[in-house]
Structure formats: C-alpha cells, structure tokens
Scaffold this motif. Structure first.
Motif, short mmCIF file in Angstrom:
data_model
loop_
_atom_site.label_atom_id
_atom_site.label_comp_id
_atom_site.label_asym_id
_atom_site.label_seq_id
_atom_site.Cartn_x
_atom_site.Cartn_y
_atom_site.Cartn_z
N THR A 75 13.51 -67.49 68.49
CA THR A 75 14.12 -65.96 69.04
C THR A 75 13.73 -65.45 67.94
O THR A 75 13.88 -63.74 67.88
CB THR A 75 15.46 -65.59 68.87
N CYS A 127 19.76 -63.26 67.06
CA CYS A 127 20.67 -62.68 68.84
C CYS A 127 20.66 -61.42 69.13
O CYS A 127 21.14 -61.04 70.31
CB CYS A 127 21.24 -64.35 69.62
N SER A 136 24.17 -58.61 78.41
CA SER A 136 23.78 -60.10 77.95
C SER A 136 22.83 -60.89 79.23
O SER A 136 21.83 -61.85 78.03
CB SER A 136 25.07 -60.97 77.95
N TRP A 140 19.89 -63.00 77.52
CA TRP A 140 19.36 -64.44 78.17
C TRP A 140 18.25 -64.45 78.51
O TRP A 140 17.09 -64.74 78.43
CB TRP A 140 20.59 -64.51 78.74
N TYR A 162 25.79 -77.12 76.94
CA TYR A 162 26.03 -75.50 76.63
C TYR A 162 27.48 -75.82 76.60
O TYR A 162 28.16 -75.30 75.53
CB TYR A 162 25.23 -75.31 78.08
N LEU A 195 25.06 -66.68 73.24
CA LEU A 195 22.91 -66.30 73.23
C LEU A 195 22.84 -67.12 72.10
O LEU A 195 22.58 -68.15 73.21
CB LEU A 195 23.22 -64.97 72.70
N ARG A 198 23.72 -70.95 73.46
CA ARG A 198 23.75 -71.28 75.09
C ARG A 198 21.42 -71.19 74.67
O ARG A 198 21.20 -72.41 75.07
CB ARG A 198 23.41 -69.91 75.89
N GLN A 199 21.28 -71.14 73.92
CA GLN A 199 19.60 -71.01 73.45
C GLN A 199 19.64 -72.31 72.22
O GLN A 199 18.51 -72.72 72.93
CB GLN A 199 18.92 -70.23 72.80
#
Ligand code: GLU
Length: 321
Positions: A75, A127, A136, A140, A162, A195, A198-199
């Motif tokens: 990222t 992020c 969002s 994503w 997650y 985010l 989740r990543q």
C-alpha cells in the motif's frame, strides 16, 4: 569485478536452507490475533523469484497465510503510484521509529508526521490516502488490484482472520483516532482502519510474496507477468523504507546480519528485496519476541550468507544458467 552465481547454486542453497532450518522449534505463533494462534506451526516454505521470472521454491509455498504487515509495503507503493514519492514523504514520512510496530508513543514523539508507511500508524495513514477518497469500495478495489499486480496473482481475503482481527484491534483503533487528532489521517479514520485491517487479512502465498519482492527488485516490472506495475524511480524509494524499518526496532540488526532489506508480518511471512538480483520470501508461523518469523529469518540469512550476497557489497553479481 563481476562474480557469477549459477541458478543451480541458488537452487541448492534454497534446498539446504530448508533442510537446515525445518526442524527448528523456536518461537511461537502470534496470539494477540486469535486466528493466527491456530495456524499450523509446522508450515514452512521458501521462494526465490529471479528477475527473468524463474521461480525457485521449496516447502509450503502455496499455503495462503495472513500477509499482515508485509501489506504495508504494497500500500505504500500504491500511495506512491497515486501521489508520487515526494508527497508520500511529505504526508507520511520515511523515518524509522525505533519502536514496536504498533507504538502509540511513536505518534506522540514524531511531531510532524506519522514517520513511515511501514509501521501501523503510517500504514493506516497510507490507507487513508488511497484514492478514490471517501469511497471504501473503490479504495479496497485499488488496494487489492495493486497487490494483484505486484504479486502477479490475486490474494484472497481470509474472512475468519479479518473477523478475528476486527474484533480485537483496539490498539489500532486508538492509533487511527490519535492520527485524526494530529491531522495525519486523510480520510475517515474508521474507513481507513477497516481498510488496513482488511489488507492485513489478505491470504497470500510465499510465492506471491517473492514475486512482489521481485517486482520491486526489478524496477517495478513484474518478472512473471512482465507488467510495469510502477515507475522504476519508485523502486529505490520503497527499498529504502524497507531497509530502515522492515524489522521495526530490530531492523539494524537484521540488515547487518542478513545483508538484505526485508519486511516481516506477524502471519509469519518475510519478503526480501535484493535490487537488480531477486525477490525472496519465506514463511513459517512461529515468531520471536518482536513478532518476526524465526524460521523465515534463519532461512533468508542462510541463503544470503551462503551465496555471499549483500546489498552493501558493491559487487557486480550476475545470476545466470
Ligand atoms: N495486523 C497486525 C496489526 O496491526 C499487523 C502487525 C504485523 O504484522 O507486524 O497488529
């Protein structure tokens, strides 16, 4: 002077590293994220991605584990692709904190920026920067597409990880809102935190990580798909960040003893970049006290030392058949 290393030499060394390190039982799985505590602790794999696209691998290199903090590199690259390297320096920074990955104190000490996209604070900030801002779903998609481009294959969200991480990430929630207090987050803090969570929960294989490292080592061109994922000038920028903070407060010791910039994650993955030569990754869940995979560190160090490779050697190395 030029020194030649053959591909069969690398293959032999990877195999030897695997045999040598396989039975090591030191360390333990991360347990502050419940899912990670239950991953099979015996899993172990090593992959090298050469810049012509050849893959050398041994062990559990197709197992999907939580990418965790290695995703910070991906990222950071996305933020650089969208904003340019100077703006990322300006909005986040590139300084090592010398403190643990999830440090709140580091945010208070760094008066002007979150320090680097490769610690939790800077990663949540990165992020927040991802475009399209405020969207969002779009953000994503941009994050996943970027990981896919770098790895030459799609990651898979580990839903259970997650959930496990979202249910327990109180420290990261504090970081996101503290960043808001200091105007160092550039979108909604809750969206940015989600985010980030989740990543970190993306399931990735050791081989995919090695290809991503190979892409960085290869000036932004994915060695397998041949796609130019990012501009060549960003390669040294991201590698400098990995060099200074890839192992958090133990980065100096790591670089000194291994000779390769590398980034770790509490899922047990380590991704190393040797510019102009190869990308390497190793994966094994048990971690040392600082959250770095014991076996992955040993394996990568073994390979680097056995082949006498070192980013600082100044040697002209040619890898060929
Ligand atoms: N998701 C983890 C956290 O934020 C990542 C930590 C790591 O891999 O270093 O706590």
């Amino acid at each position: 002077m030029t020194r030649k290393i053959t591909i069969s030499q690398i293959k032999d060394t990877v195999q030897k590293a695997y045999e040598q390190v396989k039975s090591n039982t030191d360390g333990k799985n991360a347990d502050y994220i419940p899912y990670l505590a239950n991953v099979d602790k015996n899993l172990f794999g090593i992959t090298v991605c050469l810049l012509d696209g050849q893959i050398i691998e041994v062990g559990d290199t197709a197992f999907r584990f939580g990418i965790e903090s290695v995703s910070k590199v991906h990222t950071a690259i996305l933020a650089m692709r969208q904003y340019g390297a100077d703006k990322v320096l300006d909005m986040i920074g590139a300084d090592a904190t010398g403190l643990p990955f999830n440090s709140i104190v580091a945010i208070l000490l760094e008066a002007d920026h979150p320090s680097t996209p490769l610690v939790n604070a800077g990663a949540i900030s990165a992020c927040s920067m991802v475009k399209p801002l405020g969207d969002s779903v779009g953000k994503w998609k941009a994050i996943v597409d970027n990981v896919t481009d770098l790895c030459g294959g799609a990651p898979e969200l580990l839903e259970e990880l997650y959930k496990s991480e979202s249910d327990t990430n109180y420290n990261n929630r504090s970081i996101a809102w503290l960043l808001k207090n200091y105007n160092r987050i550039y979108d909604d803090p809750d969206i940015s935190l989600d985010l980030y969570t989740r990543q970190c929960s993306l399931g990735i294989t050791a081989t995919q990580l090695a290809v991503a490292a190979g892409t960085i080592a290869n000036g932004g061109v994915n060695p397998v798909t041949k796609k130019q994922v990012f501009e060549a000038e960003l390669s040294p920028k991201i590698t400098s960040m990995i060099s200074t903070v890839g192992f958090y407060e133990h980065t100096g010791d790591w670089l000194y003893s291994s000779g390769i910039p590398a980034k770790t994650g509490v899922g047990g993955g380590v991704m190393g970049v040797l510019p102009g030569q190869f990308g390497i990754s190793a994966f094994a869940p048990p971690l040392d006290g600082s959250g770095n995979s014991v076996k992955a560190q040993l394996a990568i160090k073994y390979i680097m030392n056995e082949l006498s490779l070192n980013i600082f050697s100044g040697e002209n190395i040619v890898i060929s058949e």
